[in-house]
Design a protein around this motif. Structure first.
Motif, PDB file in Angstrom:
ATOM      1  N   CYS A 257       8.089   8.214   4.026  1.00 47.19           N
ATOM      2  CA  CYS A 257       7.399   7.481   2.975  1.00 47.19           C
ATOM      3  C   CYS A 257       6.185   6.764   3.562  1.00 47.19           C
ATOM      4  CB  CYS A 257       8.371   6.493   2.334  1.00 47.19           C
ATOM      5  SG  CYS A 257       7.802   5.892   0.739  1.00 47.19           S
ATOM      6  N   ASP A 258       5.179   6.664   2.725  1.00 49.28           N
ATOM      7  CA  ASP A 258       3.818   6.264   3.128  1.00 49.28           C
ATOM      8  C   ASP A 258       3.675   5.444   4.410  1.00 49.28           C
ATOM      9  OD1 ASP A 258       3.549   7.358   0.628  1.00 49.28           O
ATOM     10  OD2 ASP A 258       2.311   5.747  -0.173  1.00 49.28           O
TER      11      ASP A 258
ATOM     12  N   ALA B 274       1.917   9.886   1.809  1.00 47.39           N
ATOM     13  CA  ALA B 274       2.914  10.427   2.745  1.00 47.39           C
ATOM     14  C   ALA B 274       2.495  11.807   3.236  1.00 47.39           C
ATOM     15  CB  ALA B 274       4.278  10.487   2.082  1.00 47.39           C
TER      16      ALA B 274
ATOM     17  N   GLU C 137       8.164   2.857  -0.594  1.00 50.74           N
ATOM     18  CA  GLU C 137       7.004   2.566  -1.448  1.00 50.74           C
ATOM     19  C   GLU C 137       7.403   2.317  -2.900  1.00 50.74           C
ATOM     20  OE1 GLU C 137       4.033   2.593   0.239  1.00 50.74           O
ATOM     21  OE2 GLU C 137       3.049   1.800  -1.546  1.00 50.74           O
ATOM     22  N   SER C 138       8.410   3.043  -3.365  1.00 46.28           N
ATOM     23  CA  SER C 138       8.745   2.965  -4.789  1.00 46.28           C
ATOM     24  C   SER C 138       9.565   1.720  -5.130  1.00 46.28           C
ATOM     25  CB  SER C 138       9.514   4.221  -5.218  1.00 46.28           C
ATOM     26  OG  SER C 138      10.672   4.390  -4.415  1.00 46.28           O
TER      27      SER C 138
ATOM     28  N   CYS D  75      12.590   8.407  -0.051  1.00 45.60           N
ATOM     29  CA  CYS D  75      11.852   9.492   0.616  1.00 45.60           C
ATOM     30  C   CYS D  75      12.397   9.753   2.025  1.00 45.60           C
ATOM     31  CB  CYS D  75      10.376   9.139   0.688  1.00 45.60           C
ATOM     32  SG  CYS D  75       9.692   8.684  -0.907  1.00 45.60           S
TER      33      CYS D  75
ATOM     34  N   HIS E 195       9.626  13.306   0.558  1.00 43.82           N
ATOM     35  CA  HIS E 195       8.651  12.337   0.054  1.00 43.82           C
ATOM     36  C   HIS E 195       7.784  12.975  -1.022  1.00 43.82           C
ATOM     37  CE1 HIS E 195       5.507  14.271   2.424  1.00 43.82           C
ATOM     38  NE2 HIS E 195       6.209  14.108   3.534  1.00 43.82           N
ATOM     39  N   CYS E 196       6.874  12.199  -1.579  1.00 43.99           N
ATOM     40  CA  CYS E 196       6.002  12.674  -2.653  1.00 43.99           C
ATOM     41  C   CYS E 196       5.378  14.016  -2.271  1.00 43.99           C
ATOM     42  CB  CYS E 196       4.883  11.669  -2.918  1.00 43.99           C
ATOM     43  SG  CYS E 196       5.452  10.134  -3.647  1.00 43.99           S
TER      44      CYS E 196
HETATM   45 FE1  FES Z   1       7.701   7.588  -0.789  1.00 45.65          FE
HETATM   46 FE2  FES Z   1       5.620   8.500  -2.329  1.00 45.65          FE
HETATM   47  S1  FES Z   1       7.120   6.986  -2.786  1.00 45.65           S
HETATM   48  S2  FES Z   1       6.158   9.015  -0.337  1.00 45.65           S
END
Ligand code: FES
Length: 577
Positions: free
Chosen positions: A125-126, A204, A89-90, A57, A197-198
Motif C-alpha cells: 500500500c502506497d 502503490a 491508505e484506505s 493491500c 493493492h490498487c
Molecule cells: Fe492500498 Fe490503494 S489503498 S494501494
C-alpha cells in the motif's frame, strides 16, 4: 569475491561472540527452535513486514514472507522476519502520509539495532514503499524491495473497473442520480476481489514501478498480480538474491545513484505514474544524499511520452499491463529511444538495460509503441509563479487538454471542512470556468498533506455534464485520481505561502505549457493581505503530530522531517547488557 575480501557481517557482533552477551543473543533466539549452526556466521536477513489486517493491500504478506524465507534458507542465509508499523491508505486517519516518516524511523532503527546484515522490504500500500526504502537507505544496508502486487482487475456489470479511479466516478454518478445507492454498494466487492493493492496506476503501482526502475526490485516487481504464482517466485528469488548481495556488500547506496533516479523519473512519465512519486523519490534521494529537485522532474520528464494506456490516464489495469509484458517492456522502449541510463545497476547484479533489452511487448494496445503514445508530453509539469514560488505540480496525462491554459475566478475553501460545508450549497457563486482553491492541506496544515486535492466538483456543475475544472491546492491527490488538478503548492498556506492570500473573486492564470501559475492580484494588495494573515491554530499540544509539524519540510523537499534527511549508516550500536 575472494574469501579475504568478505565483508564483516554486522550480525557477528551479536551471534559471533564467545562471552555472556553472545550467550544471551543466541540462547534467546534458540527458543524459536533454530539449530546451533544458524549462528555460524551466515548472513542474517531481516524481512521487514508491513502485514496488517488494517492494511488490506498488505494482508497477504505473511505468505509472501514465507516465500522469501525459502529463498534465504536455500542460499545459506538466516531469515528473521520483523514487523514495522503498517499504513493502510484506505483506513488510517488523518492521512497515511502523516506517518510515512514515522515508519521510516521504525525501519531504520529496527535494522540498525538488530543483528541484520541485509533486508528484504515487503512493500505494498502506497506509503509502505517509500517509508521502508527511506528507512533502509538511512542505514545503507543491502536491500531488495518485494512489492505485494496489484489486485486482479475489478469486474462490474460486464466491464473492468479500477481501484480509486472508478470510486471517484461512481461517487459523481451517485451525486447526480445516474446510479442508485444499491448499485453503488454492489460495486464495492466487484472492485476489490483479490489480495493485493490498487490495480490502477495509483501510488502503490507507481511506487512498485519506481522500485523496479530504480533497480531496487527484481524484473517484473511492478506488475505481477498479488495472486499470480509468479509473485511468490519473485519473493523466493529475492530471498536467494539478498544473501548474495550481503556477500557482495551490495549496499542500497550502490543502487540508488543519480542515474537510477533519472531513469525512474522517465519511467514515471512513460507509465503515467502518480504525482506522489515526486515527493517520495525526493525524500528517498535525500536519505542517500543524491540531489534531486522539482526542476529535475520537469526537465527529465517533460518530453517523455506516456506509452502505457492505464487508468487513471488511460483504459487498462495492472493485470493487463502484466500480461502485455510489464515494466521491462516499457523500459525497453525508453532505452531504444535514448531515455534510459543503460548502465544503472540493479539488485540482481545486472544493469537495468540488460534486464529489459529483450523484453517482449505482447499487446500494443496496452503498452503502446513510442510513435503512437497515449499522451505526447507526459511526465509531471512543475509550475511556478507568484502563487507557488517554490513550485506546484500537475500531471498532464490525467488532465483535460482544454484546461491546460485557463484563466478562472477563484472560489476559495479555507480548509477541507469548509469545502465540504460549502461546495454543494445551491447559493455558491460558481460555474465551470472558475478555479477551486483549497488551502491548509499541506504537510503542516492538514497535518500530513492529505490526498484531498482532487476535490469533487459541485453537484450543480456535474449535473450540467461537466466533469473537470481547474483545482489548486497545497494538498496531494490519490494516484488513482484524475483531472486538471494543481497540487503541492509551495510554500503551503499554513506557513504563509501565497495560497493563504487568495480570496474569492481573484483571478488565477494557469498555463501548463509555459509552466506558469499566477494570481492576478497586485503586489501591494498581496502585501496588505499578508500583513493581516495569521497562521492557523493546529491545536496540537504534543505527541508525534507535534513533532511532525515542528520538523516537516515542504513538499518540494520531499516532506521528510528535517532531522531524518541523510544516511546515518549501519555501525553496530553499543552492547545492551
Ligand atoms: Fe492500498 Fe490503494 S489503498 S494501494
Amino acid at each position: 569475491m575472494s574469501q579475504d575480501k568478505k565483508p564483516v557481517l554486522r550480525s557477528t557482533a551479536w551471534f559471533g561472540r564467545q562471552d555472556k552477551d553472545g550467550f544471551i543473543h543466541r540462547s534467546w533466539m534458540r527458543n524459536q527452535g533454530f539449530p546451533e549452526d544458524v549462528f555460524d556466521g551466515r548472513p542474517v536477513i531481516g524481512i521487514c513486514n508491513t502485514w496488517s489486517e488494517l492494511t488490506p493491500c498488505n494482508a497477504h504478506f505473511r505468505g509472501l514472507a514465507e516465500r522469501v524465507k525459502r529463498g534465504v534458507w536455500e542460499a545459506g542465509g538466516f531469515p528473521l522476519e520483523f514487523p514495522v508499523m503498517s499504513l493502510g491508505e484506505s483506513n488510517i486517519r488523518p492521512t497515511a502520509m502523516l506517518f510515512r516518516n514515522l515508519v521510516s524511523m521504525d525501519v531504520e532503527e529496527s535494522i540498525r539495532g538488530n543483528p541484520i546484515d541485509g533486508v528484504v522490504l515487503l512493500c505494498g500500500c502506497d506509503k509502505t514503499t517509500p517509508a521502508l526504502v527511506m528507512g533502509a537507505a538511512s542505514c545503507d544496508v543491502p536491500a531488495i524491495v518485494v512489492s505485494g502486487g496489484p489486485m486482479l482487475n475489478g469486474k462490474y456489470h460486464g466491464r473492468d473497473i479500477g481501484s480509486g479511479t472508478d470510486v471517484w466516478r461512481f461517487s459523481e454518478e451517485l451525486k447526480t442520480g445516474a446510479i442508485t445507492y444499491s448499485e453503488f454498494r454492489d460495486a464495492e466487492s466487484c472492485m476489490s476481489r483479490s489480495a493485493g493493492h490498487c490495480m490502477t496506476m495509483g501510488t502503490a503501482s507507481t511506487m512498485a514501478s519506481m522500485m523496479e526502475a530504480l533497480g531496487l526490485g527484481l524484473p517484473q516487481n511492478a506488475a505481477t498480480p498479488a495472486v499470480d504464482s509468479r509473485r511468490s517466485v519473485l519473493a523466493h528469488l529475492a530471498g536467494r538474491r539478498i544473501v548474495e548481495m550481503v556477500r557482495e556488500d551490495m549496499r542500497i547506496s550502490k543502487i540508488l545513484t543519480r542515474k537510477a533516479f533519472e531513469n525512474a523519473i522517465r519511467v514515471n512519465g512513460a507509465i503515467g505514474g502518480s504525482t506522489n512519486a515526486v515527493i517520495h523519490l525526493i525524500a528517498i534521494a535525500g536519505r542517500v544524499g543524491v540531489p534531486l529537485t522539482l526542476d529535475d522532474w520537469d526537465r527529465l520528464g517533460r518530453d517523455v511520452r506516456t506509452i502505457l494506456d492505464i487508468m487513471p490516464s488511460g483504459r487498462f489495469l495492472m493485470e493487463d499491463f502484466f500480461y502485455a509484458g510489464g515494466l521491462p517492456a516499457v523500459i525497453r522502449t525508453l532505452g531504444e529511444h535514448g531515455l534510459i541510463h543503460r548502465d544503472a545497476v540493479t539488485v540482481n547484479g545486472r544493469t537495468l538495460w540488460d534486464n529489459s533489452r529483450e523484453a517482449p511487448n505482447w499487446n500494443e494496445e496496452v503498452i503502446r509503441p513510442h510513435d503512437r503514445p497515449l499522451v505526447e508530453h507526459g511526465g509531471i509539469a512543475i509550475l511556478r509563479g507568484n502563487l507557488a514560488p517554490d513550485g506546484a505540480l500537475i500531471k498532464p496525462s490525467a488532465a483535460t487538454p482544454a484546461l491546460m491554459k485557463h484563466r478562472g475566478r477563484a472560489v476559495v475553501f479555507e480548509n477541507i471542512e469548509h469545502y465540504h460545508q460549502r461546495v454543494d450549497d445551491p447559493a455558491l457563486d460558481i460555474d465551470e470556468t472558475c478555479a477551486l482553491v483549497l488551502k491548509n492541506c499541506g504537510p503542516r496544515g492538514y497535518p500530513g498533506m492529505a490526498e484531498v486535492g482532487n476535490m469533487a466538483l459541485p453537484a450543480k456543475i456535474l449535473r450540467k455534464g461537466v466533469t473537470d475544472m481547474v483545482r489548486i491546492s497545497d494538498a496531494r491527490m490519490s494516484g488513482t485520481a484524475f483531472g486538471t488538478v494543481v497540487l503541492h503548492a509551495c510554500p503551503e498556506a499554513a506557513v504563509g505561502g501565497p495560497l493563504a492570500l487568495v480570496r474569492d473573486g481573484d483571478f488565477i492564470e494557469l498555463d501548463v505549457e509555459a509552466r506558469r501559475l499566477h494570481l492576478a492580484v497586485s503586489d501591494e494588495e498581496l502585501a496588505r493581505r499578508r500583513s493581516a494573515w495569521r497562521p492557523p491554530d493546529l491545536g496540537l499540544t504534543g505527541g508525534y503530530q507535534k513533532l511532525y509539524v515542528d520538523h516537516v519540510l515542504q513538499a518540494d523537499k520531499g516532506a521528510d522531517l528535517d532531522f531524518l534527511v541523510g544516511c546515518r549508516g549501519n555501525a553496530v550500536p553499543r552492547e545492551s547488557h
